[in-house]
Design a protein around this motif. Structure first.
Motif, PDB file in Angstrom:
ATOM      1  N   ALA A   1     -29.136 -23.216  33.102  1.00  0.00           N
ATOM      2  CA  ALA A   1     -30.387 -23.174  33.860  1.00  0.00           C
ATOM      3  C   ALA A   1     -30.129 -23.090  35.365  1.00  0.00           C
ATOM      4  N   VAL A   2     -29.090 -23.784  35.842  1.00  0.00           N
ATOM      5  CA  VAL A   2     -28.755 -23.714  37.271  1.00  0.00           C
ATOM      6  C   VAL A   2     -28.362 -22.292  37.650  1.00  0.00           C
ATOM      7  N   TYR A   3     -27.518 -21.673  36.832  1.00  0.00           N
ATOM      8  CA  TYR A   3     -27.121 -20.292  37.098  1.00  0.00           C
ATOM      9  C   TYR A   3     -28.333 -19.357  37.035  1.00  0.00           C
ATOM     10  N   ALA A   4     -29.168 -19.543  35.996  1.00  0.00           N
ATOM     11  CA  ALA A   4     -30.352 -18.696  35.845  1.00  0.00           C
ATOM     12  C   ALA A   4     -31.299 -18.885  37.026  1.00  0.00           C
ATOM     13  N   GLU A   5     -31.458 -20.136  37.478  1.00  0.00           N
ATOM     14  CA  GLU A   5     -32.361 -20.387  38.598  1.00  0.00           C
ATOM     15  C   GLU A   5     -31.896 -19.660  39.855  1.00  0.00           C
ATOM     16  N   ARG A   6     -30.593 -19.692  40.105  1.00  0.00           N
ATOM     17  CA  ARG A   6     -30.072 -19.030  41.308  1.00  0.00           C
ATOM     18  C   ARG A   6     -30.234 -17.514  41.216  1.00  0.00           C
ATOM     19  N   ARG A   7     -30.000 -16.965  40.050  1.00  0.00           N
ATOM     20  CA  ARG A   7     -30.136 -15.511  39.894  1.00  0.00           C
ATOM     21  C   ARG A   7     -31.603 -15.079  39.989  1.00  0.00           C
ATOM     22  N   VAL A   8     -32.485 -15.832  39.336  1.00  0.00           N
ATOM     23  CA  VAL A   8     -33.913 -15.489  39.367  1.00  0.00           C
ATOM     24  C   VAL A   8     -34.469 -15.668  40.770  1.00  0.00           C
ATOM     25  N   ALA A   9     -34.088 -16.777  41.431  1.00  0.00           N
ATOM     26  CA  ALA A   9     -34.551 -17.012  42.803  1.00  0.00           C
ATOM     27  C   ALA A   9     -34.075 -15.899  43.730  1.00  0.00           C
ATOM     28  N   ALA A  10     -32.828 -15.467  43.543  1.00  0.00           N
ATOM     29  CA  ALA A  10     -32.306 -14.382  44.371  1.00  0.00           C
ATOM     30  C   ALA A  10     -33.082 -13.085  44.131  1.00  0.00           C
ATOM     31  N   PHE A  11     -33.424 -12.833  42.870  1.00  0.00           N
ATOM     32  CA  PHE A  11     -34.187 -11.625  42.551  1.00  0.00           C
ATOM     33  C   PHE A  11     -35.579 -11.681  43.176  1.00  0.00           C
ATOM     34  N   ILE A  12     -36.243 -12.838  43.062  1.00  0.00           N
ATOM     35  CA  ILE A  12     -37.594 -12.987  43.609  1.00  0.00           C
ATOM     36  C   ILE A  12     -37.594 -12.833  45.127  1.00  0.00           C
ATOM     37  N   GLN A  13     -36.563 -13.376  45.782  1.00  0.00           N
ATOM     38  CA  GLN A  13     -36.503 -13.352  47.243  1.00  0.00           C
ATOM     39  C   GLN A  13     -35.648 -12.210  47.785  1.00  0.00           C
ATOM     40  N   ASN A  14     -35.291 -11.257  46.919  1.00  0.00           N
ATOM     41  CA  ASN A  14     -34.530 -10.084  47.329  1.00  0.00           C
ATOM     42  C   ASN A  14     -33.190 -10.467  47.963  1.00  0.00           C
ATOM     43  N   ARG A  15     -32.482 -11.376  47.316  1.00  0.00           N
ATOM     44  CA  ARG A  15     -31.149 -11.800  47.752  1.00  0.00           C
ATOM     45  C   ARG A  15     -30.143 -11.477  46.644  1.00  0.00           C
ATOM     46  N   LEU A  16     -28.868 -11.756  46.912  1.00  0.00           N
ATOM     47  CA  LEU A  16     -27.816 -11.432  45.941  1.00  0.00           C
ATOM     48  C   LEU A  16     -27.619 -12.514  44.892  1.00  0.00           C
ATOM     49  N   GLY A  17     -27.682 -13.776  45.300  1.00  0.00           N
ATOM     50  CA  GLY A  17     -27.394 -14.858  44.365  1.00  0.00           C
ATOM     51  C   GLY A  17     -25.894 -15.030  44.200  1.00  0.00           C
ATOM     52  N   PRO A  18     -25.457 -15.946  43.318  1.00  0.00           N
ATOM     53  CA  PRO A  18     -24.025 -16.193  43.135  1.00  0.00           C
ATOM     54  C   PRO A  18     -23.307 -14.960  42.577  1.00  0.00           C
ATOM     55  N   ASN A  19     -22.280 -14.509  43.271  1.00  0.00           N
ATOM     56  CA  ASN A  19     -21.550 -13.316  42.805  1.00  0.00           C
ATOM     57  C   ASN A  19     -20.079 -13.342  43.218  1.00  0.00           C
ATOM     58  N   ARG A  20     -19.571 -14.518  43.603  1.00  0.00           N
ATOM     59  CA  ARG A  20     -18.197 -14.611  44.072  1.00  0.00           C
ATOM     60  C   ARG A  20     -17.292 -15.381  43.097  1.00  0.00           C
ATOM     61  N   VAL A  21     -17.794 -16.475  42.553  1.00  0.00           N
ATOM     62  CA  VAL A  21     -16.970 -17.330  41.690  1.00  0.00           C
ATOM     63  C   VAL A  21     -17.046 -16.817  40.258  1.00  0.00           C
ATOM     64  N   GLY A  22     -16.048 -16.032  39.855  1.00  0.00           N
ATOM     65  CA  GLY A  22     -16.066 -15.459  38.520  1.00  0.00           C
ATOM     66  C   GLY A  22     -16.888 -14.183  38.485  1.00  0.00           C
ATOM     67  N   PRO A  23     -16.821 -13.434  37.383  1.00  0.00           N
ATOM     68  CA  PRO A  23     -17.615 -12.211  37.268  1.00  0.00           C
ATOM     69  C   PRO A  23     -19.107 -12.514  37.299  1.00  0.00           C
ATOM     70  N   PHE A  24     -19.824 -11.830  38.183  1.00  0.00           N
ATOM     71  CA  PHE A  24     -21.262 -12.042  38.372  1.00  0.00           C
ATOM     72  C   PHE A  24     -21.594 -13.481  38.771  1.00  0.00           C
ATOM     73  N   GLY A  25     -20.600 -14.208  39.288  1.00  0.00           N
ATOM     74  CA  GLY A  25     -20.841 -15.593  39.700  1.00  0.00           C
ATOM     75  C   GLY A  25     -21.019 -16.556  38.549  1.00  0.00           C
ATOM     76  N   LEU A  26     -20.520 -16.203  37.346  1.00  0.00           N
ATOM     77  CA  LEU A  26     -20.742 -17.015  36.147  1.00  0.00           C
ATOM     78  C   LEU A  26     -20.055 -18.381  36.223  1.00  0.00           C
ATOM     79  N   PHE A  27     -19.008 -18.496  37.031  1.00  0.00           N
ATOM     80  CA  PHE A  27     -18.287 -19.766  37.128  1.00  0.00           C
ATOM     81  C   PHE A  27     -18.844 -20.668  38.225  1.00  0.00           C
ATOM     82  N   GLN A  28     -19.933 -20.253  38.850  1.00  0.00           N
ATOM     83  CA  GLN A  28     -20.518 -21.061  39.925  1.00  0.00           C
ATOM     84  C   GLN A  28     -20.942 -22.452  39.446  1.00  0.00           C
TER      85      GLN A  28
END
Length: 336
Positions: A26-53
Motif C-alpha cells: 500500500a505504501v508503494y501504491a500510494e506513492r505511485r498513485v500520488a505521483a500520477f495524480i500530481q504529475n510527478r515521477l514517484g519512487p523509481n531509484r531503489v530497485g526496478p520501478f522503485g519496487l524496493f523503496q
C-alpha cells in the motif's frame, strides 16, 4: 462457533502474512498513485520501478534512534504503538475470503469486529497522552472524539446489513448477497460505512489526529524509529481491513455480481481461486479509493468533522435503519 481445522490455520496464516505485507504494498501504491495524480515521477531509484523503496523505508526506520520523552510515561509510550497493530491482526480471524476459506465462523462475528476495531483508538490516545506533549495530547483527544462520533453511524450501517442476513455471522452476511449485493439494496448505509471507515482509519480528509499543519504530527510527534514505524504499519493495515469490511458488508464479499443467477457449478480448487481473486480485486479497489481520496480532497476543519458525524451521518443512519426494518418486516409478514 465451528471447530478449528487445519484449513483454518492455513487460511489464518496466509491472511496474516498478506496483511503484514499489505502495508508495504500500500505504501508503494500510494506513492505511485500520488505521483500520477500530481504529475510527478514517484519512487523509481531503489530497485526496478522503485519496487524496493518499502524495504529501504523499513531499513531506515530500523536504523533511526529510538527517542522517548524524558518526562513521558515510558512504559505506556512503548506499548501504545503495539495496540493498533494487534487489533488489525485480530480482525482477519472472522473475515471469509472464499467459500469455506476462513479461520473461524463466530456466531457474533460482526460484534467481534466492531469491538476489536474500537480498541485501536486506545493506541493513538494513549500514545498521545504518554508523550507528555501538547501536540500529541491534542492529537490523541481528537482521535478519541472522532472515534466516538463515527462509530455510532458505522454500527447502524452494519446493523442494517444484519437485517438482510438475519444473523451476526460473517458467513451469513456474505451468503445473503449471493444475488443482490447490499450496496444495491442498501446504498445509503454503504455510503455511510465508507465515509466512517475513512474517519476510523484517520485518513484524509479525516486525519485530524495527525494534522501536520497545526499539530506537527499529532499523536506520533514524539515517536521515532520502529515505534513510529508501527503506527505507520497500523495505519495501512487498517486501510486494508477497512477495504475488506466494505467488500464483505456491501459488495458481496467473495461473490461475483449476481453469482446466484449465472455462475455454474465448478470444482473446489477452481471455485476457491475465483472466490479469492474476486475478494482481492474488490479489496484492492477500495485501497486505491483510500489513496485516491487522500490526494484529492483537503482536510476538513475540526468543527466540520464533528458536524458531519453528529448532525448528518448519525440521524441519516438511524432513519435508514428504522426504515429498512419496517420495510423488511412488512415484506416478510404481509407480502412474501
Amino acid at each position: 462457533m465451528e471447530p478449528v481445522t487445519t484449513t483454518s490455520y492455513i487460511v489464518l496464516g496466509v491472511a496474516l502474512f498478506m496483511l503484514l505485507n499489505s502495508a508495504a504494498i500500500a505504501v508503494y501504491a500510494e506513492r505511485r498513485v500520488a505521483a500520477f495524480i500530481q504529475n510527478r515521477l514517484g519512487p523509481n531509484r531503489v530497485g526496478p520501478f522503485g519496487l524496493f523503496q518499502p524495504i529501504a523505508d523499513v531499513v531506515k526506520l530500523l536504523l533511526k534512534e529510538d527517542v522517548t520523552p524524558a518526562r513521558g510515561f515510558k512504559t505506556i509510550h512503548a506499548i501504545a504503538p503495539m495496540i493498533p497493530v494487534a487489533t488489525a491482526l485480530m480482525t482477519v480471524a472472522v473475515i471469509p475470503f472464499g467459500d469455506g476459506l476462513y479461520a473461524t465462523d463466530i456466531n457474533s462475528g460482526v460484534l467481534y469486529i466492531l469491538a476489536v476495531n474500537s480498541l485501536a483508538v486506545y493506541g493513538v490516545t494513549l500514545g498521545g497522552w504518554a508523550s507528555n506533549s501538547k501536540y500529541s495530547l491534542l492529537g490523541g483527544l481528537r482521535a478519541a472524539a472522532q472515534m466516538i462520533s463515527y462509530e455510532l453511524p458505522m454500527g447502524l450501517a452494519v446493523a442494517s446489513c444484519i437485517l438482510f442476513a438475519g444473523s451476526l455471522s460473517f458467513i451469513d452476511v456474505v451468503n445473503s448477497q449471493e444475488v443482490w449485493w447490499n450496496v444495491i439494496r442498501n446504498p445509503i448505509a454503504a455510503i455511510i460505512f465508507i465515509v466512517t471507515a475513512f474517519a476510523e482509519a484517520n485518513r484524509t480528509p479525516f486525519d485530524l489526529p495527525e494534522a501536520e499543519h497545526e499539530l506537527v504530527g499529532g499523536y506520533h510527534t514524539e515517536y521515532s524509529g520502529m515505534k513510529f514505524g508501527m503506527f505507520f504499519l497500523a495505519e495501512y493495515m487498517h486501510v486494508t481491513i477497512a477495504s475488506m469490511l466494505i467488500t464483505t458488508f456491501f459488495f458481496g464479499g467473495y461473490h461475483l455480481p449476481f453469482a446466484g443467477l449465472w455462475l455454474p457449478e465448478m470444482g473446489v480448487a477452481t471455485k476457491a481461486i475465483l472466490d479469492v481473486s474476486s475478494f482481492v480485486l474488490k479489496t484492492s479497489f477500495f485501497v486505491f479509493l483510500f489513496i485516491w481520496v487522500r490526494w484529492t480532497i483537503p482536510r476538513f476543519k475540526y468543527n466540520q468533522v464533528m458536524k458531519l458525524g453528529w448532525k448528518r451521518l448519525l440521524p441519516i443512519s438511524i432513519f435508514n435503519f428504522l426504515g429498512l426494518a419496517v420495510i423488511i418486516y412488512f415484506w416478510h409478514h404481509y407480502i412474501a
